[in-house]
Design an enzyme around this catalytic site. Sequence first.
Site, mmCIF file in Angstrom:
data_model
loop_
_atom_site.group_PDB
_atom_site.id
_atom_site.type_symbol
_atom_site.label_atom_id
_atom_site.label_comp_id
_atom_site.label_asym_id
_atom_site.label_seq_id
_atom_site.Cartn_x
_atom_site.Cartn_y
_atom_site.Cartn_z
ATOM 1 C CG ASP A 88 -2.327 -0.263 0.968
ATOM 2 O OD1 ASP A 88 -2.764 -0.054 -0.193
ATOM 3 O OD2 ASP A 88 -3.023 -0.718 1.879
ATOM 4 C CE LYS A 118 -4.852 -2.112 -1.185
ATOM 5 N NZ LYS A 118 -5.371 -0.894 -0.522
ATOM 6 C CD GLU A 120 -7.276 4.066 0.630
ATOM 7 O OE1 GLU A 120 -7.939 5.095 0.871
ATOM 8 O OE2 GLU A 120 -6.910 3.276 1.520
ATOM 9 C CD GLU A 183 -12.286 -1.248 2.428
ATOM 10 O OE1 GLU A 183 -11.164 -1.063 1.915
ATOM 11 O OE2 GLU A 183 -12.485 -1.229 3.659
HETATM 12 O O1 KIV Z 1 -4.863 -1.895 4.021
HETATM 13 C C1 KIV Z 1 -5.441 -2.954 3.747
HETATM 14 O O2 KIV Z 1 -5.253 -3.990 4.398
HETATM 15 C C2 KIV Z 1 -6.360 -2.941 2.606
HETATM 16 C C3 KIV Z 1 -7.215 -4.130 2.384
HETATM 17 C C4 KIV Z 1 -8.155 -4.330 3.482
HETATM 18 C C5 KIV Z 1 -7.857 -4.123 1.053
HETATM 19 O O3 KIV Z 1 -6.396 -1.991 1.897
#
Ligand code: KIV
Length: 266
Positions: A88, A118, A120, A183
Amino acid sequence: MSPRPKRITAPEFTALKAAGQKITVLTAYDYPMARLVDEAGVEGILVGDSLAMVVQGRENTLPVTLDQMIYHAEIVGRAVQHALVIVDMPFPSYHLGVHKAIESAGRILKESRCHAVKLEGGADQEEVIAALVTAGIPVMAHCGLRPQSVHQLGGYKVQRDQERLLADAKAAEAAGAFAVVLECISSTAAAAISKELRIPTIGIGAGAGCDGQVLVTYDLLGFTSGYVPKFVKGYTDLKSSIASALKAFRDDVRSGKFPGAENTFQ
Ligand code: KIV
């Protein structure tokens, strides 16, 4: 010698969808859990910024820093042999322009040696996603409920603007994302979006019509200390097992049962 397990790649996520195979993704933040999750045979392991809440005990995901994400990602990356490891991008490491976003994602890949990031966003992050992809960085987008925008959204609520959800997911695909997390949206909206996209949708609280599912591993193991959302299925109750083991240790020490002869050097 047994052959090295083949590493899943970002393009293979799309191939799995095309082949009609459901994709599984779970979170990990440390070495032993990452090994177990990888050995379970999931396709993706996410070093989620959920670590702010799950591991650091924060109120939301906003406080975790890029350095902290890289620290955990490097540990997870070393443990995993098979799954694609996605990291993330924390708030606001990709909100300060394309240049800064490439710098942040570049640091993640170089310093953690993980494979993808990843972030958002959908239509609002199209430019950033496209720039990262151009730089050779696989991007998973995250649409619907965006925990980094919790203050703007007014809480962790089901997102119901179907037009926006579809536009976001399509924009992420057009910008080159290899997958999109959906989500907390209705199962009808998620199924419709999944049909429209060539890339896989990975649902969390988005129903069975998604191309794959992701959960926070500690949630499904019953290890989370705070609130656990309705969309989680608990597969075991680690918190209770750990609590009884810890109390048994305390009682054994107090009663003189531990350490026994078998735990003692002569
Ligand atoms: O930060 C995380 O764990 C997430 C998932 C829940 C998709 O973004």
